[in-house]
Motif scaffolding. Structure first.
Motif, PDB file in Angstrom:
ATOM      1  N   UNK A  27       0.837  -1.205   0.000  1.00  0.00           N
ATOM      2  CA  UNK A  27       0.000   0.000   0.000  1.00  0.00           C
ATOM      3  C   UNK A  27       0.872   1.254   0.000  1.00  0.00           C
ATOM      4  N   UNK A  28       1.928   1.219   0.797  1.00  0.00           N
ATOM      5  CA  UNK A  28       2.818   2.376   0.876  1.00  0.00           C
ATOM      6  C   UNK A  28       3.559   2.586  -0.445  1.00  0.00           C
ATOM      7  N   UNK A  29       4.037   1.514  -1.056  1.00  0.00           N
ATOM      8  CA  UNK A  29       4.739   1.638  -2.336  1.00  0.00           C
ATOM      9  C   UNK A  29       3.783   2.155  -3.411  1.00  0.00           C
ATOM     10  N   UNK A  30       2.537   1.678  -3.367  1.00  0.00           N
ATOM     11  CA  UNK A  30       1.529   2.133  -4.321  1.00  0.00           C
ATOM     12  C   UNK A  30       1.321   3.644  -4.176  1.00  0.00           C
ATOM     13  N   UNK A  31       1.194   4.112  -2.916  1.00  0.00           N
ATOM     14  CA  UNK A  31       0.975   5.540  -2.683  1.00  0.00           C
ATOM     15  C   UNK A  31       2.145   6.356  -3.237  1.00  0.00           C
ATOM     16  N   UNK A  32       3.350   5.820  -3.133  1.00  0.00           N
ATOM     17  CA  UNK A  32       4.515   6.546  -3.657  1.00  0.00           C
ATOM     18  C   UNK A  32       4.457   6.659  -5.179  1.00  0.00           C
ATOM     19  N   UNK A  88       9.297  -2.502   5.390  1.00  0.00           N
ATOM     20  CA  UNK A  88      10.488  -1.691   5.118  1.00  0.00           C
ATOM     21  C   UNK A  88      10.269  -0.189   5.218  1.00  0.00           C
ATOM     22  N   UNK A  89       9.126   0.260   4.699  1.00  0.00           N
ATOM     23  CA  UNK A  89       8.966   1.709   4.528  1.00  0.00           C
ATOM     24  C   UNK A  89       8.012   2.339   5.521  1.00  0.00           C
ATOM     25  N   UNK A  90       7.363   1.537   6.377  1.00  0.00           N
ATOM     26  CA  UNK A  90       6.364   2.143   7.250  1.00  0.00           C
ATOM     27  C   UNK A  90       6.619   1.897   8.730  1.00  0.00           C
TER      28      UNK A  90
END
Ligand SMILES: [Mg+2]
Length: 428
Positions: free
Chosen positions: A79-84, A409-411
């Motif tokens: 979800x976070x990668x998608x938002x990026x 990794x990103x959140x």
């Protein structure tokens, strides 16, 4: 006139590769909740013949013995990668419609006179790859339905840049001729079979049928598809996705749950998550429903399904109100002696959070409605849950069977990837 469709390639599998360069050419599959079925495959895994949606146990041994790598789904990360990715698109294109977690339509009409759209597509593609590590494919065409065709065509002729534009009549007709009718957006397998019976097997044949005939014989929706295939734009870019009408948070359990002591905190977790989503949508709800059920697959065991709705006199999006309602709904539907396999919560009857609507009569259980308090909790919990409600299950035990999840990794501060251990040590 031009639109584009940006599609992240094998999205979940590609995400798993971003912080794992060692997996660059390794076949990867990602599994559904509870590690049941394959829901994403890297190109290498597709080549090995791993089908979409196949049960994991069926392909596990052969996939792993051939050096494949498997992951449980990590939706927080995806979800976070998608938002990026979507953020980058929004920075370059005035009209963006996020269509799904890994797809977006772009309105390029205003850019057409200033840019060569194919070059523009290549530029965007390389930026997304460089800034996020996500590989995308881009199809450019006059209508939404044709952008999908452009993507299929790019795959068929194996366009190395992964960006493909179809704009002249000749290009469009050529691409349509090579697209089976069931692969046209909005057609699908069942309707595809009906069309095949009417001797329409490829997209070009469909485009050449009189739309009025299609409307009479099939539907208005398919008529619109025909017009779109002919290059007549019927579907525009929808900037503001329609407000949601309901929010559901539910899970199947990896291990069966039999007692209320275990089930209640799980339902509380769903309620907390649903309330967060509700506030995120800037909505309030007037109804909270809870459902629980046993597994229909273990039909040798006694079955029970329960569903109950609680109404609020005044709409709310305060987690505490929703937790109280969830408890009220769960208690009467829970029956001991059953193996519960799934539970969920559904919020409905929404109203805009800015509109205040009071009940005519004084309600003894008036909602808490302290939006400031909830805002603080949302801020604190944005990256890592720090505040739990007393009735929640605090991760000590999870009903989900997921053993192969990659780090967030990103959140999550605690799961950030470490670039080089040696450097970290040196400066400690
Ligand atoms: Mg995709």
């Amino acid at each position: 006139m031009a639109l584009a469709l940006v599609d992240c390639e094998s999205f979940y599998a590609s995400c798993e590769r971003i912080f794992r360069p060692d997996l660059k050419h390794v076949p990867i599959v990602v599994l559904s909740n509870n590690d049941g079925c394959v829901i994403a495959r890297s190109t290498e895994a597709k080549k090995m013949g791993i089908g979409m949606g196949v049960p994991w146990f069926k392909v596990k041994d052969s996939f792993l013995s051939q050096g494949g790598k498997v992951f449980s789904s990590n939706f927080t990360f995806y979800g976070d990668m998608s938002a990026r990715v979507m953020n980058i698109l929004e920075g370059f294109v005035p009209e963006v419609e996020v269509y799904s977690i890994d797809e977006a339509f772009l309105g390029l009409d205003s850019l057409e006179e200033h840019y060569n759209l194919y070059d523009f597509g290549c530029h965007i593609r390389s930026l997304i790859k460089q800034w996020t590590g996500v590989p995308v494919r881009i199809g450019i065409a006059p209508t939404k339905t044709l952008t999908k065709i452009a993507l299929n065509e790019a795959k068929r002729v194996n366009v190395p840049t992964k960006v493909h534009q179809i704009s002249t009549v000749k290009e469009i007709r050529e691409a349509l001729k090579n697209t089976p009718v069931r692969d046209v957006w909005g057609v699908g397998r069942r309707l595809g079979e009906h069309l095949n019976q009417a001797k329409i097997t490829n997209a070009l044949q469909l485009a050449d049928v009189d739309p009025r005939y299609i409307k009479r014989k099939f539907s208005v929706v398919l008529e619109r598809t025909v017009r779109e295939l002919r290059g007549q734009r019927c579907l525009g870019i929808e900037n503001n996705a329609a407000a949601k009408k309901q929010i559901v948070v539910s899970r199947s359990f990896g291990t069966r749950v039999t007692d209320l002591k275990t089930l209640r905190p799980i339902v509380s977790n769903f309620a907390v998550r649903a309330a967060e989503k509700l506030r995120n949508e800037k909505q309030k709800c007037s109804q909270v429903s809870v459902f629980i059920r046993t597994s229909p697959f273990s039909d040798h065991k006694p079955q029970h399904t329960g569903y109950k709705t609680i109404e609020f006199s005044t709409p709310t999006n305060d987690t505490r109100d929703i937790l109280i309602a969830a408890k009220k709904a769960l208690l009467p539907i829970f029956k001991p002696g059953y193996d519960y396999a799934k539970a969920g919560i559904l919020l409905s009857r929404f109203s805009n959070e800015e509109i205040k609507q009071y009940s005519l009569f004084k309600d003894p259980n008036e909602p808490k409605e302290n939006s400031k308090f909830m805002k603080h909790i949302d801020e604190l919990n944005a990256y890592e849950t720090q505040i739990y409600f007393a009735s929640q299950n605090t991760k000590k035990w999870s009903p989900m069977k997921q053993n192969m999840t990659s780090p967030k990794y990103t959140t999550s501060w605690y799961e950030l990837p470490i670039v080089n251990r040696l450097i970290v040590k040196k400066y400690k």
